[in-house]
Structures are given as C-alpha cells and as structure tokens.
Scaffold this active site. Structure first.
Site, PDB file in Angstrom:
ATOM      1  N   GLU A 115       0.848  -1.183   0.000  1.00  0.00           N
ATOM      2  CA  GLU A 115       0.000   0.000   0.000  1.00  0.00           C
ATOM      3  C   GLU A 115       0.891   1.242   0.000  1.00  0.00           C
ATOM      4  O   GLU A 115       1.732   1.384   0.890  1.00  0.00           O
ATOM      5  CB  GLU A 115      -0.896  -0.029   1.250  1.00  0.00           C
ATOM      6  N   GLU A 152      -4.012  -6.955   3.114  1.00  0.00           N
ATOM      7  CA  GLU A 152      -2.748  -7.527   3.579  1.00  0.00           C
ATOM      8  C   GLU A 152      -2.604  -9.022   3.278  1.00  0.00           C
ATOM      9  O   GLU A 152      -1.531  -9.492   2.931  1.00  0.00           O
ATOM     10  CB  GLU A 152      -2.564  -7.270   5.075  1.00  0.00           C
ATOM     11  N   GLN A 159       2.078  -2.097   5.482  1.00  0.00           N
ATOM     12  CA  GLN A 159       2.349  -0.679   5.771  1.00  0.00           C
ATOM     13  C   GLN A 159       2.774  -0.434   7.220  1.00  0.00           C
ATOM     14  O   GLN A 159       3.700   0.313   7.471  1.00  0.00           O
ATOM     15  CB  GLN A 159       1.128   0.145   5.404  1.00  0.00           C
ATOM     16  N   ASP A 177       1.135  -3.190  12.921  1.00  0.00           N
ATOM     17  CA  ASP A 177      -0.157  -3.535  13.524  1.00  0.00           C
ATOM     18  C   ASP A 177      -1.097  -4.205  12.528  1.00  0.00           C
ATOM     19  O   ASP A 177      -1.937  -5.000  12.906  1.00  0.00           O
ATOM     20  CB  ASP A 177      -0.822  -2.260  14.055  1.00  0.00           C
ATOM     21  N   TYR A 178      -0.940  -3.876  11.259  1.00  0.00           N
ATOM     22  CA  TYR A 178      -1.878  -4.411  10.261  1.00  0.00           C
ATOM     23  C   TYR A 178      -1.430  -5.753   9.707  1.00  0.00           C
ATOM     24  O   TYR A 178      -2.089  -6.328   8.854  1.00  0.00           O
ATOM     25  CB  TYR A 178      -2.110  -3.368   9.159  1.00  0.00           C
ATOM     26  N   ILE A 179      -0.328  -6.224  10.200  1.00  0.00           N
ATOM     27  CA  ILE A 179       0.135  -7.532   9.745  1.00  0.00           C
ATOM     28  C   ILE A 179      -0.832  -8.624  10.204  1.00  0.00           C
ATOM     29  O   ILE A 179      -0.871  -9.708   9.636  1.00  0.00           O
ATOM     30  CB  ILE A 179       1.570  -7.819  10.255  1.00  0.00           C
ATOM     31  N   HIS A 195      -0.787   2.072  15.940  1.00  0.00           N
ATOM     32  CA  HIS A 195       0.396   2.477  15.186  1.00  0.00           C
ATOM     33  C   HIS A 195       1.679   2.184  15.928  1.00  0.00           C
ATOM     34  O   HIS A 195       2.751   2.549  15.499  1.00  0.00           O
ATOM     35  CB  HIS A 195       0.326   3.961  14.817  1.00  0.00           C
TER      36      HIS A 195
END
Ligand code: TPP
Ligand code: MG
Length: 803
Positions: free
Chosen positions: A494, A525, A547, A550-552, A592
């Site tokens: 992203e 993701e 990105q 945390d979004y993994i 974050h």
C-alpha cells in the site's frame, strides 16, 4: 499417462474412445481409493480421511486443460486431478493416509500432513530449482479453508511478471508468462474473506488464474442457505464479469456431472487465461459427496432423504458411465471388466502400501525384541521385562512409538544395573530417536549451505567524516542497488509505488524501475502476502510490504499457516523466499505502535524475524536475505526514518548477520538486552547510568528468530552476572522468549548472581500521543530505575534507594 483431448482436432473413434476410457479409468480409480480409504480409517489403520469422491469429473476436465508449467493451488478434494496428471498413484494415496515418513513413497509431505494435501516437488536434492516449465506443479495444500487463495494470486501474478518484464531470468519458471494458476475451493469456503479478497485483487490485476468452485451445496453440515447470499456464488459475483469496456473476470457455470460441457468449459477457460491473462471463474454446480464430508461423521445426519436420493442419482461418475453407454463408446461388459480390474489394482496398492508402511517398524521390532531378551536374561527384573516383551510381540502392526515406549520403559527396570545389554539398549534408543526425530522435525529452516544464518557478516565501513543522512535515504539507496543488482526483486504494498512508501524509503524507485517492479496494491494484507508467496514459489524475489506492523494481523494467517510452514510441510521440496517488509514500534497510538512480538515470534516459526535498530542494520538484513533463499519478516523502526545515520562507504556490500546479537557497549555491572526502537532508548540510558557509576553492557538482539546462536548473551553474563531484558511487548511476551533462550538454552542461570528481570510495556495496548507512550511502554526513566534497582539490591551502600 495423460492423453490430450483436443476438441479442435479430428480424432479417430479409437483415439476418442481411448481418451474417454482413460478418464473413466481415473475417475473409478480415484473413487475406489476414496471408498477403501474410508474403510482404512474406520478400521483404525489411518487416523483421518477426507476424499475426492463426488468431485471426480470436473477434475478430469481441469487436468486436461492443465499444461506443464502451470500451478495448482487447491484443497483436499483434488485427488482425481492429481491422479490424472500422474502426480498421485493409488499406492501413494494410501501412504498419505497412513502417514508414511518416506518421501519417495509419500511424496506430498512424507506423512507430515494428513492425506488430501497435495503438492509437487520444485526443488532437487541439492536445493536447486527443477525446470518448473517442464512439469505440472501443485503448490502444497493447507487445511484452513480458503487458505490457498492468497498464494493463488501470486502464482498467477508471476506469469504476468515473466511476460511483461523481459529482464527477469525466466528459464526454469516460465515461457513468456503462458502459465495458468489453477485454484480450487469448496462452495462453503467462498464465504471466507480470503476468497473475496483474492477475486477482487485478481480482477484488478488481470492475472491468468482459473478459479473453480466445487459446489456440493454444503460445508460439512451447513447448507448453502447459511453460506452464500442467494445460495449461489456465481450469481452474486456477476458484477465481476468483464464487459467490452471494463476488464474483470470471465465466468462460467457448468454442471459437475456433464462431461462434455466440463471439457469444453475448461479448454475455453484455459485459453482465455493463458493467452490474454484474464482471470476466469468456473462455478461447478451440482456436485455430490457420496460418502459425506470426511471420515469424522455421516451425512445422513444432516441431509434429507430427497437430497441423498438426488446425490445418488447425480453422482458424477455414474452419470459419466451412463453417458459412455448411451453414446456407445463402450459396452456394459467392457466397463464392468475395467471396474473389476481397477478394484483389484486399488486393493493391491492398499495392501502393498500398508506392508511398506509397517516394514521398517517390523524390522526394528525384531531387533528390539532381541535386545530386550538379552536384557531380561541379565536382569533381576526379568519378569517385568518379559511382560514388556510379550506385550510388544502382541503388537502385530507396530508404529515407531510402540517400539520406543517399550524400550524406554525397559530401561527403567534396569536402572543402576551394570551389564552390556543395558548399554546396548540405551544406544539403540538414542540412535532410534536420533534417526527418527528428524523425520518429524527437519526443514523448519533450510538445511542447505545457503541457510540465511550462514551468510557472513559484512560490517559497514565508514570514511573519516561520513556524510549523515536521514535513515530513509540509506534504505532507499540500498533498495536502488538491490533493484539494479537483482532483476527478480519486486516490491509491492500500500503506497509503495507512486509515492515511494509512506516514509519515502522507496522514493523515486517506481519511476526508475517501473510500476510492475515497484507497485501499489489495494488495501488487502492477506493477498499482499499471497502475492509474495506465489511469486516466490515461481522463482521471483518478492518483497511484500505491510504498511504498519499492527496491520500484519490481517496477513498473519497466511504468513503463519502457509509461508512459515512451507519448507517444513514439503520436507524441503518447495520454497518461497519471501521477504516481508514492515515498520512499527514506538509511534504513538493503539494501532500504530503495537508490538505483538510475542504472537509473531511464536506464530512464525519457520521464518526469520528481524528487528533492526536503525536503517543501516535494516539495509544489511535485506542484503543478507537476498544472498540466501529463506522467508523473513523485517520490522523497521517507524520512528527511525528521519534520524540521521552516517552513510557507509560499502553500502551495497553490508550484510547484517542473522542469528547474531551485537554487543553495542561493553560494561561490567549488568547486561541489558533489547532491540529495535527501544534499544535506542537503552543506549541513552546506558550513558545516564554511567553518570551514577553503573557500567552496563548493552546488547542489541536484532534477530529474534533465531536469537543469539553463538550464546553471546551468556558470555556477557559470565562477566556481569546480572540480566535485564527490556522489551516494548506485553509482559510475558517476547521478553519471556528471550529469557527462556538465555536461561535454558544458553544455561545463563549458572552465571546469575541476581534474579533476572524483564521490563516490558504495560499489559494494555499503547495509548495515544506522547504521554500515552510514556505511560504504556518502558521509558528511559523506567529503564534507568530497573537497572539501578538491580544494582541497589547488590550494593545498597553504593546505590541508595531512588524512589
Ligand atoms: C478456516 C477453517 N475453518 C473451518 C475449517 C473446518 N472445515 C474443514 S472443511 C469445512 C467445510 C468446507 O466446505 P466446502 O468449502 O464447501 O468444501 P467441501 O468439503 O464441501 O468440498 C470446514 C468447515 C477449516 N478447515 N478451516
Ligand atoms: Mg461444499
């Protein structure tokens, strides 16, 4: 051997008949395997069975359209497809069911995965690639339904890359990108997010994928009514249909018992995908499950009598048989003869597989019985040992565990006795365990010389007055060098493309290397990871960017179940050297600055987990990984991109070692271990501690998986005798892992004169803004006081209480 059916060509009746009967032979063979397979489970020889009965016919059509170089990414129903391409024999099918640990006999996973998980071998014994364009390929199945979808996207994308990027060496992997990636999924599993995410991404990316849905209207006991809006997946996906002006999917619907329609649909789908790189969805309807879902239950419990009756009538093999008779392709007697012969062949295959599965155990049983008998002769506990002997003799079909249970128990009866037969038995146990354990535990990481931990460190070299730049510039310039050095390296994520990532570590790279090699993706993701896995399976060197750390979590299922287990579950026969790039830690806010390291390091065993404290270290990790061929996750420090770092003179050469810590400051009083952004705070605290007379040795862990292979931390403890681990993860998270390694694996407890301490974040997720950070994560004062507190305990006179 597969015979090509080409509807374009004028076939003589003889050839035509031969082809049809060959398909029928495979359909019946596969069915017979399913029927006998179920019995093997019910009689206790195998643990679990999930078979392909009721789905034979579409798989024959798919196999006919499948070409060398193509890849399958499918699920447990596909045994007929595998058999049609000579990738699975009945005997290997039974070896899979029994979990034979010999890869020659059970080529899918040497018994590591239950039967019904299919794969092919992409690698030679020495780890080199086979010519994937010269063989049919199947990526190895995983059990989580729809888990095969993300990688399917990458397998298809690889063809696009090979067709459009002419500089990539494609010899063993592609012929002008003509390879199709074939996906299969059950109707109920299309309810998973992975399915929808993959379909959308494939439509956006226009990649050569043919995705089949095997629709039997159930997902175990739950009917379509509860699975799919309108109970029809192709109905609700209609908006994906391409139109004149708008690219999208080509879609087909076909009945799963209609042989000729299936053959034509699959030929057609293959042409569209192969020639024009357009994704195709085939909804194969009206399929059945003659024996129910798996060996765990019976479908009579949840299907109505009408449904069961319909399934009996519309059984695809039965319909195929009827079609053969109706069209006078073969007569009843001929089919009966064929069926009888197949039943015999499958029974023989089953019998032979069972005998071969048992043979090594039986041989060792005899050896062990001999040892036990002489042990009994020499021991006062003869009666007890004889009982063990008799129990073992009674086990006619021994497993490895039966042998070890007996032998290990026998050793308890001769404790303290001094006779050679005890030593011989001990040696037998040790040898048997040494030889057997790797059958279950090898290949978590590469066992070849190219293993990433063996890549030599190349330290940065600095001139007398090095230029200082923002960390992101070091990364960017290193990526630039990597892109020019390795044409197979691609990066995507992203905002990774046009703007050069959210922190500008890829600034200008898309302009220089083009939108395919430095690419923007949708916010998805799981399929970003899937793109990486699929492309890495086909010889590319993808870097998938997530990105923020945390979004993994969105991609973690795919990373954990698919990527991290890949080498292990194929026993080294496939590899996907995907590098996952992300950034995280110590920004400010719940989503974050998370540090889910405890979860990540445990869920991703099989990958390298690297936590560089600055961008020079990070650049060195990328360089190391590209010299080897294993998957890794690199977590860059989110708050480090704008910090100044000196530019090394040998940027293109530096290699940060994997599995080695760095002693950044030597000291005498205590050892502080930390990593990543928090390590920089530890560096500052070390200077503050010096001002009060505490000389801390500080060690950057930098590589969490694996951690400190040379046991440098325990070497440090020999000197300091005190340990503080500082970690911004939860209490008991990554710090507990590091402690276990240091105390247990490195025997560090021997050198400790004070209790070891961990200083971690609070148990809640990190709160927003600077004060949120201060009150959530270990800050400089916390670290100072923790270190000071340890020294106060030892020398209270020198270090009076602080608080
Ligand atoms: C993520 C996940 N959830 C649940 C399961 C348990 N499970 C195994 S198969 C299955 C049903 C799948 O049905 P469908 O996709 O229609 O395939 P079919 O078996 O009918 O061919 C379920 C729920 C699983 N393997 N993975
Ligand atoms: Mg189903």
């Amino acid at each position: 051997m597969k015979i090509q059916l080409d509807p374009e060509k004028d076939l003589s009746f003889k050839d035509f008949k031969e082809q049809i009967l060959e398909d029928y032979r495979i359909a019946v063979t596969s069915r017979e395997c399913s029927l006998l397979g179920r019995r093997e489970v019910l009689t206790g020889k195998a643990k679990f069975g999930i078979f392909g009965d009721g789905k034979e016919l579409p798989q024959l059509a798919m196999a006919r359209a499948f070409k060398n170089g193509d890849f399958r990414s499918g699920y447990y129903r596909d045994q007929t497809f595998m058999m049609a391409l000579d990738l699975l024999t009945p005997k290997a099918f039974f070896h899979g069911l029994y979990a034979t640990t010999d890869l020659d006999k059970e080529p899918m996973s040497a018994g590591r995965q239950m039967g019904g998980h299919f794969g092919t071998h992409s690698l030679n014994e020495d780890g080199s690639w086979k010519d994937l364009t010269a063989q049919p390929n199947s990526s190895p199945d995983i059990s989580p339904t729809a888990g095969q979808m993300p990688r399917l996207l990458g397998l298809a994308q690889a063809s696009k890359m090979y067709r459009e990027l002419k500089d990539i060496p494609s010899g063993l992997f592609s012929k002008n990108g003509n390879e199709v990636a074939w996906g299969t999924i059950g109707n109920a599993s299309t309810s998973e997010g992975h399915f929808f995410e993959t379909v959308n991404a494939a439509g956006v990316m226009q990649v050569p994928m043919v995705l089949s849905v095997w629709d039997d209207e159930y997902g175990i006991s739950v009917p379509a009514k509860y699975q799919t809006t309108k109970e029809n997946i192709s109905e609700i996906l209609k908006g994906f249909q391409r139109t004149d002006g708008d690219p999208g999917f080509e879609m087909f619907r076909v009945r799963g018992w209609d042989y000729t329609s299936l053959i034509h649909t699959y030929e057609n789908a293959a042409d569209i995908a192969r020639e024009s790189h357009i994704p195709v969805l085939i909804h194969v309807m009206e399929l059945t499950q003659p024996q129910g879902h798996s060996t765990s239950g019976s479908h009579e419990r949840y299907k109505s009598e009408e449904r069961l009756e319909w399934e009996r009538e519309f059984d695809c093999n039965l319909k195929f048989r009827q079609w053969i008779l109706d069209n006078n392709i073969a007569a009843e007697e001929e089919l009966q003869g064929l069926e009888k012969q197949i039943r015999k062949e499958v029974r023989t295959a089953k019998r032979e597989a069972w005998a071969e599965f048992l043979q090594p155990h039986r041989t060792q049983k005899q050896v062990l019985l001999g040892l036990l008998k002489s042990l009994a002769e020499s021991s006062p506990n003869k009666t007890f040992i004889n009982k063990l002997i008799n129990d073992l003799i009674a086990v006619e079909e021994p497993l490895k565990r039966h042998l070890l249970i007996t032998a290990r128990k026998a050793l308890r009866y001769v404790l303290g006795e001094e006779h050679p037969s005890r030593i011989t038995l001990q040696k037998w146990v040790q040898k048997y365990m040494e030889e057997t354990q790797p059958l279950y535990s090898s290949h978590l990481y590469s066992e070849l010389p190219g293993n990433a931990t063996r890549i030599e460190e190349v330290a940065p070299v600095y001139g007398p007055e090095p230029r200082k730049v923002d960390g992101r510039i070091i990364l960017r310039d290193n990526f630039d060098l990597l892109f020019s050095r390795y044409p197979q390296v691609l990066i995507f994520g992203e905002d990774s493309g046009a703007i050069g990532d959210v922190n500008q570590g890829l600034e200008g790279m898309q302009k220089k290397y083009g939108p395919l090699r430095v690419a923007d993706t949708g916010i998805r993701e799981a399929t970003i990871i899937g793109q990486g896995i699929g492309m890495a399976l086909r010889g590319l060197r993808p870097i998938a960017e997530i990105q923020y750390l945390d979004y993994i979590l969105y991609g973690l299922q795919t990373l954990s179940d698919d990527l991290a287990t890949l080498l292990y579950r194929t026993v080294g026969k496939q590899k996907a050297p995907l590098i996952v790039r992300t950034r995280g830690h110590r920004l400010e806010g719940i989503w974050h600055s998370g540090s889910q390291m405890g979860g990540i390091i445990h869920l991703l065993r099989g990958m390298y987990i690297l936590v560089p404290r600055n961008m020079t270290k990070a650049a060195g990790f990328y360089n190391t990984l590209l010299k080897s061929d294993e998957p890794a996750l690199i977590i860059e420090s989110l708050n480090g991109y704008r910090l100044k770092e000196p530019v090394p003179e040998n940027l293109s050469e530096i290699c940060t070692p994997i599995g080695k810590v760095e002693v950044v400051k030597a000291g005498q009083d205590l050892t502080i271990v930390s990593y990543g952004s928090t390590f920089r705070i530890v560096q500052q605290v070390a200077r503050e501690l010096e001002q009060v007379g505490i000389d801390a040795e500080i060690i950057d862990a930098q590589s969490l998986l694996p951690f400190d292979l040379d046991h440098q931390v325990s070497d440090s403890l020999k000197k300091t005798n005190r340990l503080l681990i500082v970690d911004e993860d939860m209490p008991g998270g990554c710090s507990a892992y590091l402690l276990q390694k240091i105390l247990e694996e490195q025997n560090g407890y021997q050198y400790l004169d004070s209790p070891p301490r961990t200083l971690t974040a609070k148990a809640h997720r990190p709160a927003y803004a600077s004060d949120g950070d201060y009150f959530s994560k270990p800050n400089a004062e916390d670290i100072f006081e923790a270190a000071y507190g340890i020294m106060h305990e030892v020398r209270p006179a020198d270090f009076p209480p602080l608080l």
